[in-house]
Design a protein around this motif. Sequence first.
Motif, PDB file in Angstrom:
ATOM      1  N   UNK A  47       0.799  -1.211   0.000  1.00  0.00           N
ATOM      2  CA  UNK A  47       0.000   0.000   0.000  1.00  0.00           C
ATOM      3  C   UNK A  47       0.836   1.268   0.000  1.00  0.00           C
ATOM      4  N   UNK A  48       2.158   1.149   0.076  1.00  0.00           N
ATOM      5  CA  UNK A  48       3.015   2.317   0.179  1.00  0.00           C
ATOM      6  C   UNK A  48       3.010   3.144  -1.097  1.00  0.00           C
ATOM      7  N   UNK A  93       3.200  17.141  -7.832  1.00  0.00           N
ATOM      8  CA  UNK A  93       3.922  15.900  -7.542  1.00  0.00           C
ATOM      9  C   UNK A  93       5.413  16.211  -7.563  1.00  0.00           C
ATOM     10  N   UNK A  94       6.092  15.947  -6.472  1.00  0.00           N
ATOM     11  CA  UNK A  94       7.529  16.135  -6.381  1.00  0.00           C
ATOM     12  C   UNK A  94       8.201  14.819  -6.751  1.00  0.00           C
ATOM     13  N   UNK A 149       3.190   6.636  -6.446  1.00  0.00           N
ATOM     14  CA  UNK A 149       2.952   7.838  -5.652  1.00  0.00           C
ATOM     15  C   UNK A 149       2.772   7.457  -4.197  1.00  0.00           C
ATOM     16  N   UNK A 150       3.365   8.266  -3.338  1.00  0.00           N
ATOM     17  CA  UNK A 150       3.092   8.140  -1.911  1.00  0.00           C
ATOM     18  C   UNK A 150       3.109   9.542  -1.328  1.00  0.00           C
ATOM     19  N   UNK A 151       2.422   9.709  -0.202  1.00  0.00           N
ATOM     20  CA  UNK A 151       2.362  11.011   0.438  1.00  0.00           C
ATOM     21  C   UNK A 151       3.360  11.047   1.588  1.00  0.00           C
ATOM     22  N   UNK A 152       4.203  12.094   1.579  1.00  0.00           N
ATOM     23  CA  UNK A 152       5.224  12.269   2.613  1.00  0.00           C
ATOM     24  C   UNK A 152       5.133  13.712   3.108  1.00  0.00           C
ATOM     25  N   UNK A 153       4.884  13.877   4.392  1.00  0.00           N
ATOM     26  CA  UNK A 153       4.775  15.206   5.009  1.00  0.00           C
ATOM     27  C   UNK A 153       3.793  16.111   4.269  1.00  0.00           C
ATOM     28  N   UNK A 160       7.786   8.528  -7.624  1.00  0.00           N
ATOM     29  CA  UNK A 160       9.016   7.847  -8.014  1.00  0.00           C
ATOM     30  C   UNK A 160       8.798   7.340  -9.430  1.00  0.00           C
ATOM     31  N   UNK A 161       9.437   7.994 -10.391  1.00  0.00           N
ATOM     32  CA  UNK A 161       9.163   7.692 -11.792  1.00  0.00           C
ATOM     33  C   UNK A 161       9.902   6.457 -12.265  1.00  0.00           C
ATOM     34  N   UNK A 162       9.205   5.690 -13.093  1.00  0.00           N
ATOM     35  CA  UNK A 162       9.836   4.578 -13.785  1.00  0.00           C
ATOM     36  C   UNK A 162       9.977   4.920 -15.270  1.00  0.00           C
ATOM     37  N   UNK A 163       9.206   5.952 -15.711  1.00  0.00           N
ATOM     38  CA  UNK A 163       9.278   6.422 -17.097  1.00  0.00           C
ATOM     39  C   UNK A 163       8.757   7.845 -17.135  1.00  0.00           C
TER      40      UNK A 163
END
Length: 116
Positions: free
Chosen positions: A29-30, A68-69, A96-100, A106-109
């Motif tokens: 789920x991350x 999105x960062x 995608x994950x939410x941080x702070x 985190x792109x794969x392409x």
Amino acid sequence: MKKTIVLLTGIAGLLLLASTMPTMAADEGAGKKVTITGMGKCAKCALHETDTCQNVIEADEHGKKVTYYLTKNDISKDFHSNICKESKKVKATGTVKEVDGKKELTVSKITVAEKE
């Protein structure tokens, strides 16, 4: 005596398995794999939000602007020269994950989107 050893070994195995199950579920789920299309920009040069260059994608979702960062990896780093000095429409796939309170992708392409 042999039955007791087998029983204790079995219980220990089940406890070990049970203790790793929540970790596996949390990892799944991350991050959710998504494809995002939006304006690729530099967080330092275009948005003036950071002290160092970082890729961001601003996308419209349900009438709201979502930023999105992009996490720093080889794909993101190699693509940065495309959007550092000039914002361009991009299409990115990753997790995608939410941080702070911020969405991290985190792109794969990632590619510059075709003009419509």
